[in-house]
Scaffold this motif. Sequence first.
Motif, mmCIF file in Angstrom:
data_model
loop_
_atom_site.group_PDB
_atom_site.id
_atom_site.type_symbol
_atom_site.label_atom_id
_atom_site.label_comp_id
_atom_site.label_asym_id
_atom_site.label_seq_id
_atom_site.Cartn_x
_atom_site.Cartn_y
_atom_site.Cartn_z
ATOM 1 N N ALA A 268 -62.441 33.266 24.142
ATOM 2 C CA ALA A 268 -61.343 33.291 23.215
ATOM 3 C C ALA A 268 -60.355 32.440 23.681
ATOM 4 O O ALA A 268 -59.550 31.695 22.887
ATOM 5 C CB ALA A 268 -60.683 34.986 23.084
ATOM 6 N N VAL A 269 -60.128 32.240 24.974
ATOM 7 C CA VAL A 269 -58.964 31.331 25.515
ATOM 8 C C VAL A 269 -59.434 29.999 25.112
ATOM 9 O O VAL A 269 -58.643 29.075 24.621
ATOM 10 C CB VAL A 269 -58.834 31.345 26.797
ATOM 11 C CG1 VAL A 269 -58.075 30.267 27.546
ATOM 12 C CG2 VAL A 269 -58.146 32.574 27.308
ATOM 13 N N ASN A 270 -60.615 29.691 25.112
ATOM 14 C CA ASN A 270 -61.193 28.203 24.866
ATOM 15 C C ASN A 270 -61.129 28.081 23.346
ATOM 16 O O ASN A 270 -60.711 26.989 23.079
ATOM 17 C CB ASN A 270 -62.855 28.278 25.236
ATOM 18 C CG ASN A 270 -63.063 28.340 26.797
ATOM 19 O OD1 ASN A 270 -61.974 27.943 27.515
ATOM 20 N ND2 ASN A 270 -64.214 28.405 27.111
ATOM 21 N N SER A 271 -61.290 28.855 22.910
ATOM 22 C CA SER A 271 -61.198 28.805 21.415
ATOM 23 C C SER A 271 -59.653 28.762 20.814
ATOM 24 O O SER A 271 -59.308 27.724 20.011
ATOM 25 C CB SER A 271 -61.712 30.223 20.364
ATOM 26 O OG SER A 271 -61.478 30.002 18.954
ATOM 27 N N LEU A 272 -58.641 29.421 21.633
ATOM 28 C CA LEU A 272 -57.280 29.091 21.218
ATOM 29 C C LEU A 272 -56.888 27.667 21.600
ATOM 30 O O LEU A 272 -56.234 27.084 20.973
ATOM 31 C CB LEU A 272 -56.424 30.094 21.892
ATOM 32 C CG LEU A 272 -54.949 29.908 21.711
ATOM 33 C CD1 LEU A 272 -54.653 30.014 20.295
ATOM 34 C CD2 LEU A 272 -54.150 30.815 22.770
ATOM 35 N N ILE A 273 -57.424 27.044 22.736
ATOM 36 C CA ILE A 273 -57.142 25.853 23.269
ATOM 37 C C ILE A 273 -57.480 24.749 22.095
ATOM 38 O O ILE A 273 -56.699 23.942 21.901
ATOM 39 C CB ILE A 273 -57.622 25.586 24.603
ATOM 40 C CG1 ILE A 273 -56.749 26.491 25.630
ATOM 41 C CG2 ILE A 273 -57.370 24.192 25.135
ATOM 42 C CD1 ILE A 273 -57.257 26.334 27.000
ATOM 43 N N ILE A 274 -58.806 24.537 21.628
ATOM 44 C CA ILE A 274 -59.129 23.852 20.983
ATOM 45 C C ILE A 274 -58.273 23.972 19.283
ATOM 46 O O ILE A 274 -58.123 22.951 18.832
ATOM 47 C CB ILE A 274 -60.614 23.787 20.759
ATOM 48 C CG1 ILE A 274 -61.188 22.471 19.758
ATOM 49 C CG2 ILE A 274 -61.077 25.027 19.752
ATOM 50 C CD1 ILE A 274 -62.462 22.345 19.635
ATOM 51 N N GLY A 275 -57.809 25.310 19.302
ATOM 52 C CA GLY A 275 -57.168 25.366 18.163
ATOM 53 C C GLY A 275 -55.781 24.774 18.062
ATOM 54 O O GLY A 275 -55.170 24.386 16.934
ATOM 55 N N PHE A 276 -55.162 24.585 19.482
ATOM 56 C CA PHE A 276 -53.696 24.033 19.132
ATOM 57 C C PHE A 276 -53.709 22.823 20.008
ATOM 58 O O PHE A 276 -52.729 22.078 19.864
ATOM 59 C CB PHE A 276 -52.577 24.942 19.572
ATOM 60 C CG PHE A 276 -52.604 25.026 21.077
ATOM 61 C CD1 PHE A 276 -51.652 24.291 21.855
ATOM 62 C CD2 PHE A 276 -53.413 25.981 21.892
ATOM 63 C CE1 PHE A 276 -51.514 24.399 23.207
ATOM 64 C CE2 PHE A 276 -53.215 25.999 23.263
ATOM 65 C CZ PHE A 276 -52.302 25.175 23.968
ATOM 66 N N THR A 441 -64.652 32.134 16.397
ATOM 67 C CA THR A 441 -64.769 30.696 16.455
ATOM 68 C C THR A 441 -63.103 30.306 15.952
ATOM 69 O O THR A 441 -62.424 31.139 15.835
ATOM 70 C CB THR A 441 -65.909 30.086 15.602
ATOM 71 O OG1 THR A 441 -65.900 28.616 15.633
ATOM 72 C CG2 THR A 441 -65.682 30.329 14.146
ATOM 73 N N ASN A 442 -63.250 28.884 15.783
ATOM 74 C CA ASN A 442 -61.781 28.577 15.479
ATOM 75 C C ASN A 442 -61.996 27.142 14.810
ATOM 76 O O ASN A 442 -62.786 26.324 15.182
ATOM 77 C CB ASN A 442 -60.872 28.431 16.658
ATOM 78 C CG ASN A 442 -59.503 28.640 16.229
ATOM 79 O OD1 ASN A 442 -59.097 28.693 15.073
ATOM 80 N ND2 ASN A 442 -58.606 28.584 17.250
ATOM 81 N N VAL A 443 -60.966 26.828 13.953
ATOM 82 C CA VAL A 443 -60.838 25.480 13.314
ATOM 83 C C VAL A 443 -62.260 24.950 12.878
ATOM 84 O O VAL A 443 -62.376 23.639 13.035
ATOM 85 C CB VAL A 443 -60.034 24.416 14.095
ATOM 86 C CG1 VAL A 443 -58.520 25.048 14.117
ATOM 87 C CG2 VAL A 443 -60.516 24.261 15.405
ATOM 88 N N MET A 444 -63.073 25.811 12.466
ATOM 89 C CA MET A 444 -64.259 25.071 12.019
ATOM 90 C C MET A 444 -64.352 24.859 10.491
ATOM 91 O O MET A 444 -64.406 25.832 9.773
ATOM 92 C CB MET A 444 -65.536 26.241 12.106
ATOM 93 C CG MET A 444 -66.769 25.661 11.840
ATOM 94 S SD MET A 444 -68.103 26.865 11.891
ATOM 95 C CE MET A 444 -68.550 26.768 13.690
ATOM 96 N N SER A 445 -64.115 23.679 10.341
ATOM 97 C CA SER A 445 -63.984 23.006 8.703
ATOM 98 C C SER A 445 -65.354 22.109 8.404
ATOM 99 O O SER A 445 -65.432 21.159 9.137
ATOM 100 C CB SER A 445 -62.809 22.333 8.347
ATOM 101 O OG SER A 445 -62.643 21.614 7.465
ATOM 102 N N LYS A 446 -66.191 22.876 7.518
ATOM 103 C CA LYS A 446 -67.415 21.823 7.220
ATOM 104 C C LYS A 446 -67.038 21.384 5.650
ATOM 105 O O LYS A 446 -66.575 22.254 4.701
ATOM 106 C CB LYS A 446 -68.375 22.837 7.212
ATOM 107 C CG LYS A 446 -68.597 23.423 8.597
ATOM 108 C CD LYS A 446 -68.945 22.053 9.616
ATOM 109 C CE LYS A 446 -69.375 22.410 11.007
ATOM 110 N NZ LYS A 446 -69.669 21.330 11.932
#
Length: 492
Positions: A268-276, A441-446
């Motif tokens: 979840a931490v990794n997911s947040l980091i890519i998210g911002f 997951t996070n910011v997955m835009s397809k």
Amino acid sequence: MKKFKLFIDNEWVEPEDGKYFTSYCPATGEPLAELASASANDVNKAVQAAKRAFPEWSKTDGDVRADLMMKALSLFKARIREFAEWEAKDVGKPIKETMGTDLPYAFRAMEYFSNLGRQIRGNVIPLPGRSALCYETYEPFGVVGSIIPWNFPLHIATRTICPALSAGNTVVLKASSLAPITCSMMAEIFLEAGYPKGVINIVSGSGSVTGEAMLRNDDVNMVSFTGSTEVGRRCLHSSAETNLKKVLLELGGKGPFIADKDCLVSDAVNSLIIGFCFMQGEVCCASTRAYVHKDIYDEFVEKLVARCNAIRLGDIMDPETQMGSLIDENQFKQVDKYVKDAVADGAKLLCGGFREMDAPMDKGYFYRPTVLEVASNDLACVQEEIFGPVVTVKKIDNFEEALELSNDSVYGLGATVWSENYRTLLKATETFNAGIVWMNTNVMSKIEASYGGNKQSGLGREGGVVGLMEYLKCKNNVLYTGPRENYYGFED
């Protein structure tokens, strides 16, 4: 240094008043190219070219339109490295991102929408009494004005113009004056692919002149705009004051991120980091408000701070660089002011909050990933879009509180939730007031799926079948097949 004129009616033409502007690399400050500044008359020339091309293009077989786009795609792919390098330099983002995200997404948009355009179909509507054949058809609007931002020029340009062209519309494309180069370069691709005159026109210039001229042109039938909520309102005003053109808006965001107590903390931490941090946080769907359950809060924040401090900023052409420069000085000042004001208002700065000045970053606007611990959901740093690598974290007592705080925003674009309980995830999807919900997951835009927001995050959707249909208008056709009608009883 490159020099780009305006691409109108399949020709490179000088701007009417001879004015050009320079685009600079945000990471180094070096001048990259000169581009024509389109006046209102220049924009109208592009619009009239598109208007002339529309009747024939709209009636062109869908397979022919698709084959043209696939040819353009082939030419585009042959120049992937060239476009990736220019995109990185013009935006200030790492080459790793343009090679791994921007170009592949642009390619997929061309492939996906070209093939989707082969299959546009209508509906037959059964009517009571069976006295009429009723069917719906879908037709292109006409001239589409596409106004795109500076953060993902190629990705967002292709996400809008590809469905527009595949649906049979003609296009006038305007990129941001802060990162216009690769969109102008795309004209070379469409020209070589053999697109008819006027089908795709590409102009450059400021939003206040070039963009405004497009918004107010009565021969533009639809505008697709991606950018700030403030300018989105201006698009609606212009539509209301002119020809009531359709307006498709993808605007700002302030994405919530919930980490429930049973989530996989490290993931979840990794997911947040890519998210911002992805694209230096200059992303409308960025996860910038984290609500973390009290049972995992300390562990979560400790990992978050350590990993943010380890992110590599530096030479954007180095494939090992993970974050680049903010787009310009104004954006840097805005981000830094939000952080300083937040601290003054009681937020605790856990990491970041400053501009890197060591070489080779000293001539750019490289801002460290910043984590602000907050106790209130009412602070400006929590409620307003910062558009930089800044996240707020707040300890929450339970999942219901996190959901309530998540929806406490004028925005409703993306929302993220992490949990190992599928009931928790499903409850979040039902409760979030957002256009996109990411679970674990996070910011997955397809390209294959819709993208857009609720509330002040926009109107309509880009991407997927829904996105294609935005560029088509529905017509209801009724053929009467019943007995002769004589409602008023007239004699023959």
